[in-house]
Design an enzyme around this catalytic site. Structure first.
Site, PDB file in Angstrom:
ATOM      1  N   THR A 150       0.862  -1.172   0.000  1.00 27.50           N
ATOM      2  CA  THR A 150       0.000   0.000   0.000  1.00 27.50           C
ATOM      3  C   THR A 150       0.904   1.230   0.000  1.00 27.50           C
ATOM      4  OG1 THR A 150      -0.168   0.002   2.416  1.00 27.50           O
ATOM      5  CG2 THR A 150      -1.877  -1.202   1.194  1.00 27.50           C
TER       6      THR A 150
ATOM      7  N   VAL B  82       1.232   4.351   1.612  1.00 22.82           N
ATOM      8  CA  VAL B  82       1.884   4.932   2.781  1.00 22.82           C
ATOM      9  C   VAL B  82       2.807   3.911   3.446  1.00 22.82           C
ATOM     10  CG1 VAL B  82       1.525   6.073   5.016  1.00 22.82           C
ATOM     11  CG2 VAL B  82      -0.024   6.555   3.128  1.00 22.82           C
ATOM     12  N   CYS B  83       2.386   2.658   3.496  1.00 24.65           N
ATOM     13  CA  CYS B  83       3.225   1.617   4.107  1.00 24.65           C
ATOM     14  C   CYS B  83       4.507   1.415   3.310  1.00 24.65           C
ATOM     15  CB  CYS B  83       2.452   0.308   4.220  1.00 24.65           C
ATOM     16  SG  CYS B  83       0.999   0.430   5.291  1.00 24.65           S
ATOM     17  N   THR B  84       4.401   1.460   2.001  1.00 26.68           N
ATOM     18  CA  THR B  84       5.585   1.350   1.157  1.00 26.68           C
ATOM     19  C   THR B  84       6.531   2.513   1.427  1.00 26.68           C
ATOM     20  OG1 THR B  84       4.409   0.113  -0.555  1.00 26.68           O
ATOM     21  CG2 THR B  84       6.391   1.318  -1.244  1.00 26.68           C
TER      22      THR B  84
ATOM     23  N   MET C 241       8.213   2.021   4.941  1.00 28.56           N
ATOM     24  CA  MET C 241       9.262   1.004   4.963  1.00 28.56           C
ATOM     25  C   MET C 241      10.479   1.458   4.149  1.00 28.56           C
ATOM     26  SD  MET C 241       8.302  -1.371   7.049  1.00 28.56           S
ATOM     27  CE  MET C 241       7.455  -0.111   8.030  1.00 28.56           C
TER      28      MET C 241
END
Length: 157
Positions: free
Chosen positions: A44, A46-48, A51
């Site tokens: 996704t 924002v998660c990408t 990280m």
């Protein structure tokens, strides 16, 4: 919900490190400070970005002696694909049974998407005694942590 000063609830979970191994928090305290970065879901936006930012700052965390782990409800197989796609050099922990998210008080639902029990975006720094020295939890999955604050917490240990 787990807060600063609390003893970090230990857990055992699959570790996605290119292979799949077992990880038990209590057995890894010699790696402290340990940064646990909970995120709602692999692949996704924002998660990408989050990280990738931890990856971009990994040298800073390593120089401070910290071990960084991402934690999500994704399967370890999906997490390994996510690691490979992003070129992450740190490992991910799979909470596909949602036990960690529940025990740490981090569960949230995306009702409009029909997805329940994902991890709230949050970051914890655990010291070698298993005590949470930093806790940040967002109710808004679009908000990323203050990376400098996380690093400052690591440096303070």
């Amino acid at each position: 919900m787990v807060s600063t000063g609390d003893e970090a609830p230990s857990f055992t979970a699959p570790l996605a490190n290119g292979d799949i191994e077992s990880f038990t928090l209590a057995d890894r305290l010699d790696e402290a400070p340990i940064v646990l970065a909970f995120f709602p879901g692999a692949f996704t936006g924002v998660c990408t970005h989050e990280m990738n930012t931890f990856q971009d700052r990994l040298d800073d965390f390593s120089e401070a002696g910290a071990s960084v782990y991402g934690v999500s409800i994704d399967t370890p197989f999906s997490q390994n694909e996510f690691r490979d796609k992003l070129g992450l050099e740190f490992d991910l922990l799979s909470d596909s049974n949602r036990e960690i998210v529940d025990e740490w008080g981090l569960s949230m639902d995306f009702e409009e998407l029909g997805v329940d029990g994902v991890a709230k975006r949050s970051v914890f720094v655990v010291d070698g005694d298993g005590v949470v020295q930093y806790a940040w939890v967002s109710d808004d999955p679009g908000v990323e942590p203050a990376y400098d604050e996380v690093l400052d917490a690591v440096d303070a240990i």
